[in-house]
Design an enzyme around this catalytic site. Sequence first.
Site, PDB file in Angstrom:
ATOM      1  N   LYS A   6     -13.298 -39.586  -8.099  1.00  0.00           N
ATOM      2  CA  LYS A   6     -13.162 -38.151  -7.833  1.00  0.00           C
ATOM      3  C   LYS A   6     -14.439 -37.393  -8.206  1.00  0.00           C
ATOM      4  O   LYS A   6     -14.763 -36.373  -7.590  1.00  0.00           O
ATOM      5  CB  LYS A   6     -11.971 -37.587  -8.598  1.00  0.00           C
ATOM      6  CG  LYS A   6     -10.625 -38.084  -8.092  1.00  0.00           C
ATOM      7  CD  LYS A   6      -9.484 -37.600  -8.970  1.00  0.00           C
ATOM      8  CE  LYS A   6      -8.141 -38.122  -8.504  1.00  0.00           C
ATOM      9  NZ  LYS A   6      -7.019 -37.678  -9.374  1.00  0.00           N
ATOM     10  N   SER A  59      -9.939 -36.195 -13.385  1.00  0.00           N
ATOM     11  CA  SER A  59      -8.960 -37.010 -14.106  1.00  0.00           C
ATOM     12  C   SER A  59      -7.971 -37.658 -13.152  1.00  0.00           C
ATOM     13  O   SER A  59      -7.813 -37.238 -11.998  1.00  0.00           O
ATOM     14  CB  SER A  59      -8.221 -36.164 -15.141  1.00  0.00           C
ATOM     15  OG  SER A  59      -7.511 -35.129 -14.502  1.00  0.00           O
ATOM     16  N   ASP A  60      -7.303 -38.666 -13.667  1.00  0.00           N
ATOM     17  CA  ASP A  60      -6.250 -39.323 -12.913  1.00  0.00           C
ATOM     18  C   ASP A  60      -5.214 -39.874 -13.881  1.00  0.00           C
ATOM     19  O   ASP A  60      -5.562 -40.283 -14.999  1.00  0.00           O
ATOM     20  CB  ASP A  60      -6.802 -40.463 -12.054  1.00  0.00           C
ATOM     21  CG  ASP A  60      -5.774 -40.960 -11.054  1.00  0.00           C
ATOM     22  OD1 ASP A  60      -5.586 -40.291 -10.023  1.00  0.00           O
ATOM     23  OD2 ASP A  60      -5.123 -41.990 -11.310  1.00  0.00           O
ATOM     24  N   THR A  61      -3.959 -39.862 -13.463  1.00  0.00           N
ATOM     25  CA  THR A  61      -2.877 -40.359 -14.309  1.00  0.00           C
ATOM     26  C   THR A  61      -2.106 -41.447 -13.577  1.00  0.00           C
ATOM     27  O   THR A  61      -1.761 -41.294 -12.400  1.00  0.00           O
ATOM     28  CB  THR A  61      -1.917 -39.218 -14.702  1.00  0.00           C
ATOM     29  OG1 THR A  61      -2.638 -38.242 -15.446  1.00  0.00           O
ATOM     30  CG2 THR A  61      -0.769 -39.741 -15.567  1.00  0.00           C
ATOM     31  N   ALA A  98      -6.973 -41.027 -17.431  1.00  0.00           N
ATOM     32  CA  ALA A  98      -8.413 -41.165 -17.633  1.00  0.00           C
ATOM     33  C   ALA A  98      -9.068 -39.851 -17.261  1.00  0.00           C
ATOM     34  O   ALA A  98      -8.651 -39.185 -16.307  1.00  0.00           O
ATOM     35  CB  ALA A  98      -8.976 -42.298 -16.779  1.00  0.00           C
TER      36      ALA A  98
END
Length: 199
Positions: free
Chosen positions: A63, A80-82, A117
């Site tokens: 991203k 961010s990513d979940t 993250a």
Amino acid sequence: MIENPLAKKLIEHRLILASGSPRRKKFFEDLGIEFEIRLHPVDEVYPNDLKAAEIAIYLAQLKASVFKDTLKTNEILVTSDTVVWHKEQSLAKANNENEAIEMLTKLSGDWHEVISAVSFTTTQKQKTVSATTKVKFCPLTREEIRFYVSKWKPFDKAGAYGIQDWLGAIGIEAIEGSYNNVVGLPTHIVYKTLTAMVD
């Protein structure tokens, strides 16, 4: 008047949040620091051999990569990513009610991990951190799952649920780690990392 310690340190920087999530936006507002939202679509595809935190880290960095030619020297980009990780499988966002019901049926009565993250990118460097929270659902009935999915339509959430929603209130039996991380952002790590970057 005593100033917000981090806001004071960021005075020479512009903080960019690359997320359309209202939950992440609210967390940044709660941190008391100035930021702007800047969005750039990206196809969130990752290599099949990645697992758990590796997926979240890869996607958070992916991203950020689409902004590399537009960042200015004083800007700090946050992406961010979940990932919801259950029995060696990533449960991504559900595309429809049936998928959401299927995911929640898998999670019912069991533990899973919520892994976020966060990448902090400048024109000079990139730092990526991650946090893992263990969550256990008590056994959920089919009726409870169908009611939740029908009313809350959790299609924008990994694992097809929001811990801050009705299902979290009635269905979460135990949690080990950061609650905010499950909502969508490990704010304690974000604060700590930003502070270290501008010290």
